[in-house]
Write an enzyme that holds these catalytic residues in place. Structure first.
Site: not given
Ligand code: IPE
Ligand code: IPE
Ligand code: MG
Length: 252
Positions: A23, A25, A40, A134
Site C-alpha cells: 500500500d 503507491n 503503481h 517459490l
Molecule cells: C489494500 O489497499 C489493497 C491493496 C493493497 C491491493 P487499499 O489502499 O485499497 O486499502 P484501504 O482502502 O486504504 O483500506
Molecule cells: C496500493 O496503493 C495499490 C492498490 C491498492 C492497487 P494505493 O493506490 O492504495 O496508494 P495510496 O494508499 O492511495 O497511497
Molecule cells: Mg491505499
C-alpha cells in the site's frame, strides 16, 4: 559474505508464508508531484525486487495483494491504468519467473478482470505450474469475505446433494473450500504505508499471523527493512493460544 547473506544468518526462523499488503503507491507518487499510476509502476518494480529476495531466501510461499475487490470502486481511469500495467508486467516478467523456478498462481475473482489479462494470468499459471521453487500468489480482484461466501455456497451445494453431512463441517473443511486451500496459513503479514488494517486480505488465513505495519510507502520499501522485519519475526514467540511452558516443552 554479501550483506544480504550476513543478514540472513541472523534469521533463525524463516516464515513459511508471507503476505504483503503493498500500500501507498498513490501517496508516493503525489509526494513527487506525479500521477498515481507513476506510483503503481514504481510499486511493480518493488514487487519484482521482493520476489527476487524471497527466491534467494528460499521462502516457500509469498502472497502479494495487488488489487482488492473493493478497489473496483476507484475511478475508471485508475482501474484501466492498473489493468494495463498488470498486463504489461506479466509479459515482462514471465521469463524471470521461469528462470527462478517460481510457481505462479493468481487468486481472486478473475472473471471480473479484462479478458486479455485473465488469459495472460492463466497462461502464466499454466507455464509455471510444475516449478518447485517459490510459490507466488497474486491476490488480484480478491477479497477475503467474498472468498468465504463462495466457500459457504459450495459447502451448501454439497450438503444439498448429499455429498457432505453437517457433522463433517469443521475448520479443515472450510479451509479446503477457500482459494488458498493448497498453501499453509499466513505466518507473517507486512502492510506498508502506515495503515493499520487488513482491508479484506486473507481474513481466515491470518488467524494466527504476526502482523507488521510500517510507515514506509510501498515503492520505498527496501531490502534492509524487509530483513529487519524477518529478524523481528524470528524472535517472536508464537503461542497459538497456549502458554510459554508448553511451547518450551514442545521444543525440548
Ligand atoms: C489494500 O489497499 C489493497 C491493496 C493493497 C491491493 P487499499 O489502499 O485499497 O486499502 P484501504 O482502502 O486504504 O483500506
Ligand atoms: C496500493 O496503493 C495499490 C492498490 C491498492 C492497487 P494505493 O493506490 O492504495 O496508494 P495510496 O494508499 O492511495 O497511497
Ligand atoms: Mg491505499
Amino acid at each position: 559474505m554479501t550483506d544480504q547473506n550476513k543478514d540472513l544468518t541472523a534469521i533463525s526462523i524463516l516464515p513459511k508464508h508471507i503476505g504483503i499488503i503493498m500500500d501507498g503507491n498513490g501517496r508516493w507518487a503525489k509526494l513527487r508531484g506525479k500521477r498515481r499510476i507513476f506510483g503503481h509502476e514504481a510499486g511493480v518494480i518493488k514487487a519484482k525486487e521482493v520476489v527476487e529476495q524471497c527466491v534467494k531466501m528460499k521462502l516457500e510461499v509469498l502472497t502479494l495483494y495487488a488489487f482488492s475487490s473493493e478497489n473496483w470502486s476507484r475511478p475508471r481511469k485508475e482501474i484501466n491504468g492498473l489493468m494495463k500495467l498488470f498486463e504489461r508486467t506479466i509479459g515482462k516478467y514471465t521469463s524471470l519467473l521461469i528462470d527462478n523456478d517460481v510457481c505462479f498462481k493468481p487468486v481472486g475473482n478473475l472473471d471480473m478482470l479484462p479478458e486479455v489479462l485473465k488469459r495472460k494470468l492463466e497462461q502464466m499459471e499454466a507455464i509455471t505450474s510444475e516449478n518447485s521453487g517459490l510459490r507466488l500468489n497474486l491476490a488480484i480482484a480478491y477479497g477475503a469475505r467474498q472468498d468465504i461466501v463462495g466457500a459457504v455456497k459450495t459447502i451448501i451445494d454439497k450438503l444439498e446433494k448429499g455429498e457432505l453431512s453437517k457433522e463433517e463441517i469443521n475448520e479443515d473443511l472450510v479451509s479446503d473450500h477457500l482459494s488458498f486451500n493448497d498453501v499453509s496459513d499466513l505466518d507473517l503479514i507486512i502492510r506498508t504505508s502506515g495503515e493499520t488494517r487488513l482491508s479484506n486480505f486473507m481474513l481466515w488465513e491470518s488467524a494466527y499471523s504476526e502482523i507488521y505495519f510500517t510507515e514506509t510507502l510501498w515503492p520505498s520499501f527496501e531490502e534492509q527493512e524487509f530483513m529487519e522485519i524477518l529478524q523481528n519475526y524470528s524472535k517472536s514467540e508464537r503461542r497459538f493460544g497456549s502458554i510459554k511452558d508448553q511451547i518450551d516443552l514442545k521444543k525440548a
